[in-house]
Design a protein around this motif. Structure first.
Motif, PDB file in Angstrom:
ATOM      1  N   ILE A   4       0.875  -1.168   0.000  1.00 47.21           N
ATOM      2  CA  ILE A   4       0.000   0.000   0.000  1.00 47.21           C
ATOM      3  C   ILE A   4       0.910   1.214   0.000  1.00 47.21           C
ATOM      4  O   ILE A   4       1.723   1.384   0.918  1.00 47.21           O
ATOM      5  N   GLU A   5       0.800   2.043  -1.030  1.00 45.86           N
ATOM      6  CA  GLU A   5       1.663   3.223  -1.082  1.00 45.86           C
ATOM      7  C   GLU A   5       0.993   4.369  -1.807  1.00 45.86           C
ATOM      8  O   GLU A   5       0.105   4.170  -2.626  1.00 45.86           O
ATOM      9  N   ASN A  96       8.344  11.500  10.692  1.00 40.69           N
ATOM     10  CA  ASN A  96       7.615  10.895  11.807  1.00 40.69           C
ATOM     11  C   ASN A  96       7.777   9.376  11.759  1.00 40.69           C
ATOM     12  O   ASN A  96       8.886   8.888  11.773  1.00 40.69           O
ATOM     13  N   ASP A  97       6.669   8.634  11.636  1.00 34.47           N
ATOM     14  CA  ASP A  97       6.732   7.165  11.658  1.00 34.47           C
ATOM     15  C   ASP A  97       6.905   6.545  10.276  1.00 34.47           C
ATOM     16  O   ASP A  97       6.855   5.328  10.133  1.00 34.47           O
ATOM     17  N   HIS A  98       7.085   7.355   9.251  1.00 34.92           N
ATOM     18  CA  HIS A  98       7.152   6.846   7.887  1.00 34.92           C
ATOM     19  C   HIS A  98       8.498   7.146   7.243  1.00 34.92           C
ATOM     20  O   HIS A  98       9.216   8.038   7.665  1.00 34.92           O
ATOM     21  N   ILE A  99       8.780   6.383   6.208  1.00 32.43           N
ATOM     22  CA  ILE A  99       9.965   6.618   5.391  1.00 32.43           C
ATOM     23  C   ILE A  99       9.495   6.922   3.977  1.00 32.43           C
ATOM     24  O   ILE A  99       8.748   6.137   3.372  1.00 32.43           O
ATOM     25  N   PHE A 100       9.911   8.075   3.466  1.00 31.39           N
ATOM     26  CA  PHE A 100       9.640   8.426   2.082  1.00 31.39           C
ATOM     27  C   PHE A 100      10.831   7.994   1.245  1.00 31.39           C
ATOM     28  O   PHE A 100      11.977   8.248   1.612  1.00 31.39           O
ATOM     29  N   GLU A 101      10.553   7.302   0.148  1.00 30.97           N
ATOM     30  CA  GLU A 101      11.581   6.907  -0.815  1.00 30.97           C
ATOM     31  C   GLU A 101      11.445   7.829  -2.014  1.00 30.97           C
ATOM     32  O   GLU A 101      10.380   7.879  -2.637  1.00 30.97           O
ATOM     33  N   GLU A 124      -4.402   5.228   6.388  1.00 29.29           N
ATOM     34  CA  GLU A 124      -3.414   5.650   7.379  1.00 29.29           C
ATOM     35  C   GLU A 124      -2.968   7.092   7.114  1.00 29.29           C
ATOM     36  O   GLU A 124      -2.716   7.483   5.976  1.00 29.29           O
ATOM     37  N   SER A 125      -2.858   7.876   8.186  1.00 30.55           N
ATOM     38  CA  SER A 125      -2.402   9.256   8.027  1.00 30.55           C
ATOM     39  C   SER A 125      -0.873   9.303   8.079  1.00 30.55           C
ATOM     40  O   SER A 125      -0.229   8.415   8.630  1.00 30.55           O
ATOM     41  N   TYR A 126      -0.314  10.353   7.513  1.00 30.70           N
ATOM     42  CA  TYR A 126       1.131  10.540   7.456  1.00 30.70           C
ATOM     43  C   TYR A 126       1.395  12.035   7.350  1.00 30.70           C
ATOM     44  O   TYR A 126       0.533  12.803   6.901  1.00 30.70           O
TER      45      TYR A 126
END
Length: 157
Positions: A4-5, A96-101, A124-126
């Motif tokens: 999921i992205e 925050n809790d995510h990694i952006f590629e 999910e929020s980001y």
């Protein structure tokens, strides 16, 4: 095995100063059919074979299976791929809790910079970094498997 992205354009190169990691990627496609793609990737000195299924209607989710293979196997498989090799540098940025590629493309896709964030659910929020631009999730022309067929340099800008 469901990925999921969300996918975005990038509006500045400020992400480069925030990146904690970057690496070179070369990839090709043994099969680029939209119902299933089979990708061969060389990431620095490691090889990967990836199978992806068709995206959902909203473009957020699809099946993904990946296996690490040897560098020599990846190099040999790249020679069998459909015409067009993707050449890019990937940067990873924590937000925050995510990694952006973030992928900065070269060659026929020079000038294109796309960011992706993987999520645990479609809702999910980001937190969006300040350099994140227009969302292009589900826009097929930004899929790497289509960038080999219609590279960025051929788009009308």
């Amino acid at each position: 095995m469901i990925e999921i992205e969300r996918k975005f354009l990038v509006n500045s190169d400020a992400f480069k100063t925030e990146a904690y990691m970057s690496y070179s990627i070369k990839q090709g496609f043994l099969n680029s059919d939209k119902a299933r793609t089979v990708r061969v990737r060389l990431k620095n000195d490691k090889g990967y074979l990836t199978v992806k299924g068709k995206s959902t209607a909203n473009g957020l989710s699809r099946f993904e299976w990946e296996k690490e293979i040897s560098k020599s196997d990846a190099e040999a498989l790249l020679l069998l791929c459909e015409p067009g090799i993707i050449d890019k540098t990937r940067y990873e940025v924590k937000s925050n809790d995510h990694i952006f590629e973030i992928d900065e493309f070269y060659g026929d896709n020079e000038g294109l910079i796309v960011a992706e964030v993987e999520l645990n659910s479609e809702n999910e929020s980001y937190k969006k970094p300040h350099w994140l631009g227009k969302e292009v999730t589900g826009d097929l022309k930004y899929y790497n498997s289509l960038l080999i067929k219609t590279p960025y340099k051929l788009w009308k800008h």
